[in-house]
Design an enzyme around this catalytic site. Structure first.
Site, PDB file in Angstrom:
ATOM      1  N   ASP A 187      13.817  -6.633  23.739  1.00 12.97           N
ATOM      2  CA  ASP A 187      12.566  -6.832  23.499  1.00 12.97           C
ATOM      3  C   ASP A 187      12.043  -5.459  22.621  1.00 12.97           C
ATOM      4  OD1 ASP A 187      13.101  -8.472  25.708  1.00 12.97           O
ATOM      5  OD2 ASP A 187      13.827  -6.476  26.905  1.00 12.97           O
TER       6      ASP A 187
ATOM      7  N   ASP B 155      12.002 -14.778  26.375  1.00 12.44           N
ATOM      8  CA  ASP B 155      11.444 -14.686  27.567  1.00 12.44           C
ATOM      9  C   ASP B 155       9.934 -15.552  27.658  1.00 12.44           C
ATOM     10  OD1 ASP B 155      13.128 -12.563  28.012  1.00 12.44           O
ATOM     11  OD2 ASP B 155      11.880 -11.195  28.068  1.00 12.44           O
TER      12      ASP B 155
END
Length: 167
Positions: free
Chosen positions: A124, A142
């Site tokens: 991330d 995402d």
């Protein structure tokens, strides 16, 4: 009606290619983050947004992140099943917005699935925050998953009740 159905059917490769591009773009960004930033580094870009390097062994919002490792295989299995179903759906004629939703979901699933398979965690790098409150870190995969679900929800809500009953 037959002509429209054939035209829609020929769009399958386009939507699969879009999914592949989303997954590829996600992987390129993650590779750059890992190559250029040490784990845990944060680069403030605005008063509410950071670029960083974090790992998530869980799912959304770090769900099951501390489960001990078995969750990797659960999420890989789910990703595989979802990828198969979405690929089959994209090979059939679909309205454009619905196909876009499936394509984005597939691209996002591929991006994060490749991470889980190759690394054992998802990289991330996006951090949105307000003062001391931070949204869980996320990535391009995402975003694609979220937008895909939104597109699918819009198509589902747009359907007239009478058309749902006749199927």
């Amino acid at each position: 009606m037959r002509t429209k159905r054939i035209a829609m059917a020929r769009q399958g490769p386009y939507w699969l290619a879009l999914a592949g591009l989303v997954g590829l773009a996600d992987q390129v960004i993650k590779w750059l983050v890992q190559a250029l930033m040490p784990y845990g580094q944060t680069v403030p870009l605005t008063p509410f947004f950071n670029w960083g390097h974090w790992w998530n062994t869980g799912a959304a919002f770090s769900f099951l992140a501390d489960a001990g490792g078995w969750q990797r295989y659960l999420f890989l299995g789910l990703t595989g099943m979802v990828a198969i179903v979405l690929t089959i759906l994209l090979c059939r004629p679909r309205p454009r917005l619905e196909a876009l939703g499936y394509s984005l979901m597939l691209g996002g699933a591929l991006g994060n699935g490749i991470d889980r398979l190759a690394r054992g965690y998802v990289v991330d790098y996006l951090d949105v925050y307000w003062r001391e409150w931070h949204w869980p870190a996320f990535n391009l995969a995402d975003i694609a998953l979220f937008l895909g679900v939104v597109a699918f929800a819009i198509t589902t809500l747009r359907e007239r009740p009478s058309s749902r009953l006749s199927e």
